[in-house]
Motif scaffolding. Structure first.
Motif, PDB file in Angstrom:
ATOM      1  N   ALA A   1       5.404  32.085  12.493  1.00  0.00           N
ATOM      2  CA  ALA A   1       6.712  31.874  13.100  1.00  0.00           C
ATOM      3  C   ALA A   1       7.700  31.310  12.093  1.00  0.00           C
ATOM      4  O   ALA A   1       7.329  30.780  11.058  1.00  0.00           O
ATOM      5  N   ALA A   2       8.965  31.416  12.427  1.00  0.00           N
ATOM      6  CA  ALA A   2      10.037  30.850  11.605  1.00  0.00           C
ATOM      7  C   ALA A   2       9.987  29.325  11.704  1.00  0.00           C
ATOM      8  O   ALA A   2       9.359  28.778  12.592  1.00  0.00           O
ATOM      9  N   PRO A   3      10.651  28.609  10.779  1.00  0.00           N
ATOM     10  CA  PRO A   3      10.661  27.147  10.841  1.00  0.00           C
ATOM     11  C   PRO A   3      11.167  26.654  12.192  1.00  0.00           C
ATOM     12  O   PRO A   3      12.077  27.238  12.777  1.00  0.00           O
ATOM     13  N   SER A   4      10.571  25.564  12.692  1.00  0.00           N
ATOM     14  CA  SER A   4      10.903  25.099  14.028  1.00  0.00           C
ATOM     15  C   SER A   4      12.241  24.367  14.081  1.00  0.00           C
ATOM     16  O   SER A   4      12.898  24.360  15.104  1.00  0.00           O
ATOM     17  N   GLY A   5      12.640  23.726  12.986  1.00  0.00           N
ATOM     18  CA  GLY A   5      13.868  22.949  13.000  1.00  0.00           C
ATOM     19  C   GLY A   5      14.963  23.578  12.167  1.00  0.00           C
ATOM     20  O   GLY A   5      14.815  24.671  11.633  1.00  0.00           O
ATOM     21  N   PRO A   6      16.080  22.866  12.050  1.00  0.00           N
ATOM     22  CA  PRO A   6      17.189  23.376  11.242  1.00  0.00           C
ATOM     23  C   PRO A   6      16.848  23.379   9.757  1.00  0.00           C
ATOM     24  O   PRO A   6      16.033  22.576   9.295  1.00  0.00           O
ATOM     25  N   VAL A   7      17.462  24.297   9.013  1.00  0.00           N
ATOM     26  CA  VAL A   7      17.218  24.449   7.579  1.00  0.00           C
ATOM     27  C   VAL A   7      18.554  24.360   6.843  1.00  0.00           C
ATOM     28  O   VAL A   7      19.489  25.075   7.178  1.00  0.00           O
TER      29      VAL A   7
ATOM     30  N   VAL B   1      31.372  20.398   4.004  1.00  0.00           N
ATOM     31  CA  VAL B   1      30.761  21.285   4.988  1.00  0.00           C
ATOM     32  C   VAL B   1      29.345  21.607   4.532  1.00  0.00           C
ATOM     33  O   VAL B   1      29.083  21.745   3.340  1.00  0.00           O
ATOM     34  N   ALA B   2      28.428  21.732   5.485  1.00  0.00           N
ATOM     35  CA  ALA B   2      27.056  22.145   5.189  1.00  0.00           C
ATOM     36  C   ALA B   2      26.755  23.432   5.948  1.00  0.00           C
ATOM     37  O   ALA B   2      27.224  23.626   7.069  1.00  0.00           O
ATOM     38  N   VAL B   3      25.983  24.314   5.324  1.00  0.00           N
ATOM     39  CA  VAL B   3      25.519  25.523   5.999  1.00  0.00           C
ATOM     40  C   VAL B   3      24.088  25.242   6.433  1.00  0.00           C
ATOM     41  O   VAL B   3      23.188  25.103   5.618  1.00  0.00           O
ATOM     42  N   ILE B   4      23.917  25.106   7.751  1.00  0.00           N
ATOM     43  CA  ILE B   4      22.615  24.766   8.323  1.00  0.00           C
ATOM     44  C   ILE B   4      22.186  25.897   9.241  1.00  0.00           C
ATOM     45  O   ILE B   4      22.884  26.217  10.207  1.00  0.00           O
ATOM     46  N   SER B   5      21.049  26.497   8.908  1.00  0.00           N
ATOM     47  CA  SER B   5      20.494  27.609   9.690  1.00  0.00           C
ATOM     48  C   SER B   5      21.516  28.716   9.927  1.00  0.00           C
ATOM     49  O   SER B   5      21.625  29.277  11.002  1.00  0.00           O
ATOM     50  N   GLY B   6      22.317  29.013   8.908  1.00  0.00           N
ATOM     51  CA  GLY B   6      23.265  30.119   8.966  1.00  0.00           C
ATOM     52  C   GLY B   6      24.621  29.771   9.559  1.00  0.00           C
ATOM     53  O   GLY B   6      25.479  30.637   9.657  1.00  0.00           O
ATOM     54  N   GLU B   7      24.846  28.519   9.971  1.00  0.00           N
ATOM     55  CA  GLU B   7      26.127  28.124  10.557  1.00  0.00           C
ATOM     56  C   GLU B   7      26.806  27.069   9.696  1.00  0.00           C
ATOM     57  O   GLU B   7      26.158  26.160   9.200  1.00  0.00           O
ATOM     58  N   MET B   8      28.145  27.191   9.537  1.00  0.00           N
ATOM     59  CA  MET B   8      28.906  26.182   8.795  1.00  0.00           C
ATOM     60  C   MET B   8      29.173  25.005   9.724  1.00  0.00           C
ATOM     61  O   MET B   8      29.744  25.181  10.799  1.00  0.00           O
ATOM     62  N   VAL B   9      28.736  23.815   9.278  1.00  0.00           N
ATOM     63  CA  VAL B   9      28.876  22.613  10.101  1.00  0.00           C
ATOM     64  C   VAL B   9      29.667  21.574   9.317  1.00  0.00           C
ATOM     65  O   VAL B   9      29.244  21.141   8.250  1.00  0.00           O
TER      66      VAL B   9
ATOM     67  N   GLY C   1      30.058  17.371  12.832  1.00  0.00           N
ATOM     68  CA  GLY C   1      29.781  18.509  13.709  1.00  0.00           C
ATOM     69  C   GLY C   1      28.384  18.437  14.305  1.00  0.00           C
ATOM     70  O   GLY C   1      27.549  17.633  13.898  1.00  0.00           O
ATOM     71  N   LYS C   2      28.133  19.289  15.278  1.00  0.00           N
ATOM     72  CA  LYS C   2      26.849  19.282  15.979  1.00  0.00           C
ATOM     73  C   LYS C   2      25.943  20.402  15.501  1.00  0.00           C
ATOM     74  O   LYS C   2      26.385  21.518  15.260  1.00  0.00           O
ATOM     75  N   VAL C   3      24.653  20.059  15.395  1.00  0.00           N
ATOM     76  CA  VAL C   3      23.585  21.017  15.120  1.00  0.00           C
ATOM     77  C   VAL C   3      22.566  20.813  16.229  1.00  0.00           C
ATOM     78  O   VAL C   3      21.790  19.860  16.198  1.00  0.00           O
ATOM     79  N   GLY C   4      22.602  21.661  17.231  1.00  0.00           N
ATOM     80  CA  GLY C   4      21.754  21.448  18.399  1.00  0.00           C
ATOM     81  C   GLY C   4      22.193  20.174  19.110  1.00  0.00           C
ATOM     82  O   GLY C   4      23.353  20.006  19.469  1.00  0.00           O
ATOM     83  N   ASP C   5      21.238  19.233  19.294  1.00  0.00           N
ATOM     84  CA  ASP C   5      21.560  17.949  19.930  1.00  0.00           C
ATOM     85  C   ASP C   5      21.916  16.884  18.905  1.00  0.00           C
ATOM     86  O   ASP C   5      22.204  15.752  19.265  1.00  0.00           O
ATOM     87  N   SER C   6      21.865  17.203  17.621  1.00  0.00           N
ATOM     88  CA  SER C   6      22.103  16.225  16.555  1.00  0.00           C
ATOM     89  C   SER C   6      23.518  16.335  16.006  1.00  0.00           C
ATOM     90  O   SER C   6      24.169  17.371  16.117  1.00  0.00           O
ATOM     91  N   ILE C   7      23.973  15.242  15.372  1.00  0.00           N
ATOM     92  CA  ILE C   7      25.300  15.203  14.750  1.00  0.00           C
ATOM     93  C   ILE C   7      25.120  15.022  13.250  1.00  0.00           C
ATOM     94  O   ILE C   7      24.305  14.202  12.806  1.00  0.00           O
TER      95      ILE C   7
ATOM     96  N   LEU D   1      17.641  16.667   5.875  1.00  0.00           N
ATOM     97  CA  LEU D   1      17.387  18.051   5.466  1.00  0.00           C
ATOM     98  C   LEU D   1      17.728  18.169   3.990  1.00  0.00           C
ATOM     99  O   LEU D   1      18.812  17.766   3.571  1.00  0.00           O
ATOM    100  N   ARG D   2      16.818  18.722   3.202  1.00  0.00           N
ATOM    101  CA  ARG D   2      17.034  18.886   1.763  1.00  0.00           C
ATOM    102  C   ARG D   2      17.136  20.363   1.419  1.00  0.00           C
ATOM    103  O   ARG D   2      16.516  21.205   2.056  1.00  0.00           O
ATOM    104  N   MET D   3      17.927  20.650   0.360  1.00  0.00           N
ATOM    105  CA  MET D   3      18.076  22.046  -0.094  1.00  0.00           C
ATOM    106  C   MET D   3      16.739  22.590  -0.590  1.00  0.00           C
ATOM    107  O   MET D   3      16.398  23.730  -0.332  1.00  0.00           O
ATOM    108  N   THR D   4      16.003  21.784  -1.335  1.00  0.00           N
ATOM    109  CA  THR D   4      14.707  22.186  -1.863  1.00  0.00           C
ATOM    110  C   THR D   4      13.672  21.168  -1.393  1.00  0.00           C
ATOM    111  O   THR D   4      13.320  20.250  -2.122  1.00  0.00           O
ATOM    112  N   PRO D   5      13.170  21.327  -0.160  1.00  0.00           N
ATOM    113  CA  PRO D   5      12.286  20.314   0.397  1.00  0.00           C
ATOM    114  C   PRO D   5      10.946  20.202  -0.325  1.00  0.00           C
ATOM    115  O   PRO D   5      10.309  19.165  -0.268  1.00  0.00           O
ATOM    116  N   ASP D   6      10.526  21.249  -1.023  1.00  0.00           N
ATOM    117  CA  ASP D   6       9.231  21.216  -1.705  1.00  0.00           C
ATOM    118  C   ASP D   6       9.300  20.609  -3.097  1.00  0.00           C
ATOM    119  O   ASP D   6       8.274  20.471  -3.755  1.00  0.00           O
TER     120      ASP D   6
END
Length: 129
Positions: free
Chosen positions: A45-51, A64-72, A76-82, A102-107
């Motif tokens: 499956a795809a990642p469960s949370g925002p990326v 501005v941040a691009v999180i899971s394909g959306e400019m926030v 701004g809100k990402v799901g239930d989070s701010i 959330l990190r750009m390169t989490p690994d």
């Protein structure tokens, strides 16, 4: 003779145009990672949370941040989070379950390298300073 040269140039231009027009081999650099677009070929499956995909820090205006394909925007809100903080390679979301980074390169784990200066007055093998 000039007609032949002109026809050869035109033919070369046509071949180059057809080669450039076939962009199926070039991936779209702005496309989100495959895990966000589809289920991977092995069925996972795809990642469960925002990326976090990108961060835009502006001289004028709000970052501005691009999180899971959306400019926030900041605040701004990402799901239930701010979105409460934006840095150059990470963002902080605050939601009902607490804060999430959330990190750009989490690994990638960055390590600070400490350079130890050589002691003064030490001589090399030739006796020079």
């Amino acid at each position: 003779m000039t007609r032949i040269k002109w026809l050869l140039c035109l033919g070369g231009f046509l071949v180059m145009t057809l080669a450039i027009a076939d962009d199926s081999a070039l991936p779209d650099p702005t496309r989100p990672p495959e895990a966000l677009v589809h289920v991977s070929p092995d069925g996972s499956a795809a990642p469960s949370g925002p990326v976090l995909q990108s961060v835009v820090l502006r001289r004028q205006g709000a970052p501005v941040a691009v999180i899971s394909g959306e400019m926030v925007p900041l605040g701004g809100k990402v799901g239930d989070s701010i979105l409460v903080k934006i840095k150059e390679n990470e963002v902080v979301l605050k939601g009902p379950l607490g804060s999430e980074v959330l990190r750009m390169t989490p690994d990638v784990n960055k390590k600070t390298v400490v350079v130890v200066p050589k002691p003064a007055g030490r001589r090399n093998q030739r006796g020079n300073l």
